[in-house]
Design an enzyme around this catalytic site. Structure first.
Site, PDB file in Angstrom:
ATOM      1  N   ASP A 144       0.844  -1.189   0.000  1.00  0.00           N
ATOM      2  CA  ASP A 144       0.000   0.000   0.000  1.00  0.00           C
ATOM      3  C   ASP A 144       0.883   1.244   0.000  1.00  0.00           C
ATOM      4  OD1 ASP A 144      -2.175  -1.667   0.205  1.00  0.00           O
ATOM      5  OD2 ASP A 144      -2.378  -1.437   2.372  1.00  0.00           O
ATOM      6  N   ARG A 145       0.348   2.325  -0.515  1.00  0.00           N
ATOM      7  CA  ARG A 145       1.123   3.564  -0.630  1.00  0.00           C
ATOM      8  C   ARG A 145       1.723   4.005   0.714  1.00  0.00           C
ATOM      9  NH1 ARG A 145      -1.261   9.425  -2.653  1.00  0.00           N
ATOM     10  NH2 ARG A 145       0.722  10.528  -2.647  1.00  0.00           N
TER      11      ARG A 145
END
Length: 319
Positions: A144-145
């Site tokens: 995930d970012r």
């Protein structure tokens, strides 16, 4: 590869690219050429395989002859990706291991793995700027970012296939560190809860526990206790979107500063530590090297913000 006198390129596809989609091959091969132009020449039939028109989803086969027309980009056409030099330099400093087959990165929090969705910069774009001669750079898995830590990138098609096989066979060991709310019970060593992914109209992905979802399992081990918070090691057995974040929430112990599945009251309890990002870090990865067969374990150190948070919590606990 050979180039004809009129600028047309003829490429003999080897086993290295067997099974790769033509659009992905061209995006790697034609570095700097906008995606829109690549899809345009595919749609217009200017790219041929074995002298025939093909669709963007066509998968290459070893022995195919690929014809690529001369590409002319307008000087007025802005490049699709223009990464900032400092962010590229940050990625260069974050490389933990690299050889001819793979590259292992300690991805910074806040950096997406791919550009897109309004983002002009992602890990892959940055690595392609760092390694302009690398013909093949593809993610083996995703983070995930806002999650930091180990990200594995294949530099050969054969390496990607081998590592994907390890993921499918569940022989690749991933260990994350997460700071969760409350006292994680020592007896809770595994969370098994099926996960269902929903895409909202905004394009945002939200995952929830649902009997209609896919089987999912995460193993947990308590690393350190701080009274109102617990540092746990989370090892996903399956690899679902947002799996650790949703499983900790399902167990009643959401992760600190999780903007989708977290609890604001818990975040406020941590403001004195200086923490302002999701406390989820891919700390270690154990896998078989795709060419040497050697077992590799790579560890990624915590960034300054996560280290500082733990230091403050330990000082308070020992005061």
């Amino acid at each position: 590869m050979k180039t004809e006198h009129n600028g047309v390129q003829l490429i003999a596809i080897t086993s290295e690219h067997d099974g790769q989609r033509i659009d992905n091959f061209l995006r790697t091969f034609l570095k700097g050429v906008p995606k829109s132009m690549i899809y345009r020449i595919l749609r217009k039939g200017e790219v041929r395989v074995n002298k025939k028109r093909i669709k963007p989803e066509y998968k290459l086969i070893a022995g195919d002859e690929l014809r690529i027309p001369p590409i002319r980009t307008s000087s007025r056409e802005a490049p699709e990706v223009s990464p900032k030099l400092e962010r590229v330099a940050q990625l260069d400093r974050a490389i933990l291991f690299e050889d001819d087959a793979i590259l292992v990165l300690n991805k910074p929090s806040g950096t997406a793995v791919h550009g897109g969705s309004g983002l002009s910069f992602g890990v892959i774009e940055g690595l392609r700027a760092l390694r302009p001669d690398a013909r093949f750079l593809e993610l083996v898995h995703r983070l995930d970012r806002d999650t930091s830590g180990i990200l594995l990138v294949a530099k050969k098609r054969s390496a990607l296939r081998s590592l994907h096989e390890q993921l499918r066979d569940k022989t690749m060991q991933k260990d994350y560190l997460a700071l969760v709310r409350g006292e994680w019970p020592s007896h809770v060593k595994s969370v098994k809860a099926p996960l269902l992914k929903n895409i909202l109209q905004s394009g945002e992905r939200i995952v929830k526990v649902s009997s209609e979802g896919k089987p999912s399992e995460t193993r947990f081990k308590v690393e350190e206790r701080f009274g109102f918070a617990t540092l746990v090691k989370a090892s996903p057995v399956t690899g679902r979107t947002h799996q650790i974040r949703v499983h900790t929430l399902h167990a009643g112990h959401p992760i600190a500063f999780d903007d989708r599945y977290g609890v604001a009251v818990f975040d406020q309890q941590l403001t004195h530590t200086g923490l302002s990002r999701l406390f989820l870090h891919a700390a270690a990865l154990t896998f078989t090297h795709p060419t040497t067969g050697e077992t590799l374990r790579v560890e990624a150190p915590l960034d300054h913000g996560l280290k500082q948070c733990l230091t403050v919590l330990r000082q308070k606990k020992n005061a």
